[in-house]
Design a protein around this motif. Structure first.
Motif, PDB file in Angstrom:
ATOM      1  N   ARG A 138       0.791  -1.064  -0.116  1.00 15.17           N
ATOM      2  CA  ARG A 138       0.036   0.092   0.117  1.00 15.17           C
ATOM      3  C   ARG A 138       0.798   1.159  -0.097  1.00 15.17           C
ATOM      4  O   ARG A 138       0.579   2.439  -0.695  1.00 15.17           O
ATOM      5  CB  ARG A 138      -0.855  -0.092   1.274  1.00 15.17           C
ATOM      6  CG  ARG A 138      -1.984   1.094   1.460  1.00 15.17           C
ATOM      7  CD  ARG A 138      -2.874   0.973   0.616  1.00 15.17           C
ATOM      8  NE  ARG A 138      -2.756   2.066  -0.736  1.00 15.17           N
ATOM      9  CZ  ARG A 138      -3.480   2.013  -1.521  1.00 15.17           C
ATOM     10  NH1 ARG A 138      -4.921   1.531  -1.643  1.00 15.17           N
ATOM     11  NH2 ARG A 138      -3.279   2.547  -2.905  1.00 15.17           N
ATOM     12  N   ASN A 188       1.162   4.235  -2.719  1.00 11.49           N
ATOM     13  CA  ASN A 188       0.888   5.617  -2.374  1.00 11.49           C
ATOM     14  C   ASN A 188       1.858   6.437  -2.700  1.00 11.49           C
ATOM     15  O   ASN A 188       1.675   7.744  -3.042  1.00 11.49           O
ATOM     16  CB  ASN A 188       0.520   5.482  -0.865  1.00 11.49           C
ATOM     17  CG  ASN A 188      -0.764   5.059  -0.576  1.00 11.49           C
ATOM     18  OD1 ASN A 188      -1.640   4.811  -1.405  1.00 11.49           O
ATOM     19  ND2 ASN A 188      -0.878   4.978   0.925  1.00 11.49           N
ATOM     20  N   GLN A 192       3.316   6.366  -5.534  1.00  8.87           N
ATOM     21  CA  GLN A 192       3.471   6.502  -7.040  1.00  8.87           C
ATOM     22  C   GLN A 192       2.400   7.683  -7.428  1.00  8.87           C
ATOM     23  O   GLN A 192       1.780   8.149  -6.445  1.00  8.87           O
ATOM     24  CB  GLN A 192       2.634   5.557  -7.747  1.00  8.87           C
ATOM     25  CG  GLN A 192       3.368   4.232  -7.492  1.00  8.87           C
ATOM     26  CD  GLN A 192       4.832   3.942  -8.244  1.00  8.87           C
ATOM     27  OE1 GLN A 192       4.946   4.571  -9.538  1.00  8.87           O
ATOM     28  NE2 GLN A 192       5.637   3.653  -7.466  1.00  8.87           N
ATOM     29  N   LYS A 193       2.904   8.335  -8.403  1.00  7.95           N
ATOM     30  CA  LYS A 193       1.774   9.596  -8.795  1.00  7.95           C
ATOM     31  C   LYS A 193       0.596   9.246  -8.994  1.00  7.95           C
ATOM     32  O   LYS A 193       0.129   8.201  -9.402  1.00  7.95           O
ATOM     33  CB  LYS A 193       2.262  10.210 -10.237  1.00  7.95           C
ATOM     34  CG  LYS A 193       3.765  10.854 -10.111  1.00  7.95           C
ATOM     35  CD  LYS A 193       4.228  11.397 -11.351  1.00  7.95           C
ATOM     36  CE  LYS A 193       5.612  11.792 -11.369  1.00  7.95           C
ATOM     37  NZ  LYS A 193       5.984  12.619 -12.701  1.00  7.95           N
ATOM     38  N   ALA A 194      -0.608  10.109  -8.445  1.00  7.57           N
ATOM     39  CA  ALA A 194      -2.095   9.486  -8.618  1.00  7.57           C
ATOM     40  C   ALA A 194      -2.310   8.921  -9.606  1.00  7.57           C
ATOM     41  O   ALA A 194      -3.021   7.691  -9.655  1.00  7.57           O
ATOM     42  CB  ALA A 194      -2.826  10.712  -8.064  1.00  7.57           C
ATOM     43  N   PRO A 195      -2.272   9.407 -11.259  1.00  7.57           N
ATOM     44  CA  PRO A 195      -2.839   8.529 -12.175  1.00  7.57           C
ATOM     45  C   PRO A 195      -2.040   7.257 -12.170  1.00  7.57           C
ATOM     46  O   PRO A 195      -2.705   6.558 -13.184  1.00  7.57           O
ATOM     47  CB  PRO A 195      -2.303   9.559 -13.149  1.00  7.57           C
ATOM     48  CG  PRO A 195      -1.821  10.781 -12.628  1.00  7.57           C
ATOM     49  CD  PRO A 195      -1.369  10.702 -11.200  1.00  7.57           C
ATOM     50  N   GLU A 196      -1.007   6.928 -11.788  1.00  9.41           N
ATOM     51  CA  GLU A 196      -0.385   5.698 -11.827  1.00  9.41           C
ATOM     52  C   GLU A 196      -0.392   4.650 -10.580  1.00  9.41           C
ATOM     53  O   GLU A 196       0.002   3.419 -10.889  1.00  9.41           O
ATOM     54  CB  GLU A 196       1.129   5.913 -12.022  1.00  9.41           C
ATOM     55  CG  GLU A 196       1.646   6.766 -13.095  1.00  9.41           C
ATOM     56  CD  GLU A 196       3.094   7.411 -13.369  1.00  9.41           C
ATOM     57  OE1 GLU A 196       3.860   6.877 -12.414  1.00  9.41           O
ATOM     58  OE2 GLU A 196       3.257   8.382 -14.076  1.00  9.41           O
ATOM     59  N   ARG A 197      -1.299   5.105  -9.920  1.00  7.98           N
ATOM     60  CA  ARG A 197      -1.703   4.066  -8.896  1.00  7.98           C
ATOM     61  C   ARG A 197      -2.647   3.110  -9.348  1.00  7.98           C
ATOM     62  O   ARG A 197      -3.495   3.485  -9.336  1.00  7.98           O
ATOM     63  CB  ARG A 197      -1.843   5.034  -7.458  1.00  7.98           C
ATOM     64  CG  ARG A 197      -0.903   5.895  -7.014  1.00  7.98           C
ATOM     65  CD  ARG A 197      -1.752   6.689  -5.818  1.00  7.98           C
ATOM     66  NE  ARG A 197      -0.913   7.717  -5.563  1.00  7.98           N
ATOM     67  CZ  ARG A 197      -1.218   8.845  -4.728  1.00  7.98           C
ATOM     68  NH1 ARG A 197      -2.412   8.994  -4.556  1.00  7.98           N
ATOM     69  NH2 ARG A 197      -0.505   9.681  -4.309  1.00  7.98           N
ATOM     70  N   HIS A 241      -5.438   0.126  -8.534  1.00  9.90           N
ATOM     71  CA  HIS A 241      -6.195  -0.313  -7.858  1.00  9.90           C
ATOM     72  C   HIS A 241      -5.739  -1.513  -7.065  1.00  9.90           C
ATOM     73  O   HIS A 241      -5.561  -2.637  -7.457  1.00  9.90           O
ATOM     74  CB  HIS A 241      -7.647  -0.712  -8.489  1.00  9.90           C
ATOM     75  CG  HIS A 241      -8.797  -0.840  -7.536  1.00  9.90           C
ATOM     76  ND1 HIS A 241      -9.657   0.037  -7.257  1.00  9.90           N
ATOM     77  CD2 HIS A 241      -9.532  -2.249  -7.437  1.00  9.90           C
ATOM     78  CE1 HIS A 241     -10.750  -0.551  -6.698  1.00  9.90           C
ATOM     79  NE2 HIS A 241     -10.448  -1.936  -6.831  1.00  9.90           N
ATOM     80  N   ASP A 272      -8.487  -0.915  -1.389  1.00  8.77           N
ATOM     81  CA  ASP A 272      -9.392  -0.182  -2.167  1.00  8.77           C
ATOM     82  C   ASP A 272     -10.694  -1.114  -2.463  1.00  8.77           C
ATOM     83  O   ASP A 272     -11.835  -0.593  -2.922  1.00  8.77           O
ATOM     84  CB  ASP A 272      -9.170  -0.001  -3.464  1.00  8.77           C
ATOM     85  CG  ASP A 272      -7.695   1.091  -3.506  1.00  8.77           C
ATOM     86  OD1 ASP A 272      -7.948   2.048  -2.961  1.00  8.77           O
ATOM     87  OD2 ASP A 272      -6.867   1.208  -4.164  1.00  8.77           O
TER      88      ASP A 272
END
Length: 311
Positions: free
Chosen positions: A128, A132, A134-139, A141, A176
């Protein structure tokens, strides 16, 4: 207007379906299978497992298979990760979703990944944190998958409390989504409803839930209906019913995606999947997999002409 289907189906044949076969399916055939599954309208595919090839030789080519799968931009491409190292490989590959599996049965978990449940939960917390970072668009699910949630071939019954403790651990660590897996296919409809409702009470209504069901004792589709009655709308399934558990020798595999789609559409629930195209995936599998591993009522009986329009 929301055009999403009533029921979301994740296709797991490229991973759970193939992992226990005694034959290595060629990389090109795996890629062809995934492309055919996507062309049928399946919106999520479990494409492989980031485990050492020495442990599961079937996934020695997981990098190439996932790279191909990710060319299908409209589909969520996921993979199983058994530990932190596997998660790091999956992150580097760019998967959209990770499925981190821990068994509710301590004995099964030790046999499967050689760790205790608590050791696996600690690894999940590390994963987790890696996501976290990572850049938001690359995270991707992150799904916390509870194996043996409805019974274990080693311990027998698995208590509701054991399932809920693991679910709580996943939720507190930042999952998630929670997946409940009938890994060896011992579940019953009443049990499915009871455990799903207990898990809902544990996580609250906002946590996304899915069911991963096997058909070992023939209750797979009945358990889907029980899940629907408990307000689950996300299910895993495998074309031609591929799969099984190495700790339940001789057991039948996952619920059959073709049969599931047909049943749901006949019930008036949309899936967004073209059944004829899905049925055609059998031709790809039959070139490389023995007939004894391929199941499915629709494949055996055909779709009655009067029921061709299943919507």
């Amino acid at each position: 207007m929301d055009n999403s289907p009533d029921v979301h189906i994740c296709e797991v044949a490229p991973r759970d379906g193939l992992q226990n076969l005694d034959v290595i399916v060629p990389t090109g055939a795996k890629c062809e299978l995934i492309s055919a599954i996507v062309a049928a309208g399946v919106s999520e595919v479990d494409a492989g497992s980031f485990v050492p090839a020495t442990v599961v030789p079937q996934f020695g080519d997981v990098g190439a298979v996932v790279a191909h799968a990710l060319t299908h931009k409209s589909t969520t491409i996921g993979a199983v990760v058994p530990n932190v190292k596997g998660a790091e490989r999956a992150l580097a590959a760019g998967v959209n979703s990770m499925y981190f599996v821990i068994s509710a049965s301590e004995t099964h978990n030790r046999a499967n990944v050689r760790r205790t449940i608590e050791e696996q939960l600690e690894a999940f917390r590390v994963v987790r944190a890696r996501i976290n970072a990572q850049k938001a668009p690359e995270r991707p699910h992150l799904v916390g998958a509870v194996a043996t949630a409805f019974g274990c071939s080693m311990e027998g019954d698995v208590s509701e409390a054991a399932v809920c403790r693991l679910v709580q651990g996943f939720a507190e660590a930042g999952a998630d989504e929670i997946g409940l897996a009938d890994t060896v296919g011992y579940g019953t409809p009443t049990q499915v409803k009871r455990i799903v409702r207990a898990v809902r009470n544990e996580t609250g209504p906002k946590m996304m839930l899915r069911l991963h069901l096997h058909d070992t004792l023939g209750a797979g589709l009945a358990n889907v209906v029980a899940g629907l009655e408990a307000d689950v709308r996300r299910f895993d399934a495998a074309v031609s019913g591929l799969g099984g558990c190495p700790f339940a020798p001789g057991a039948r595999g996952n619920i059959v995606t073709e049969d599931l789609v047909f049943m749901l559409e006949r019930m008036g629930l949309s899936t967004g999947i073209d059944l004829d195209r899905l049925m055609a995936t059998r031709e790809i599998l039959a070139r490389h997999v023995e007939q004894k591993h391929l199941t499915g009522h629709l494949h055996e009986a055909g779709i009655p002409r009067v029921l061709r329009r299943v919507a």
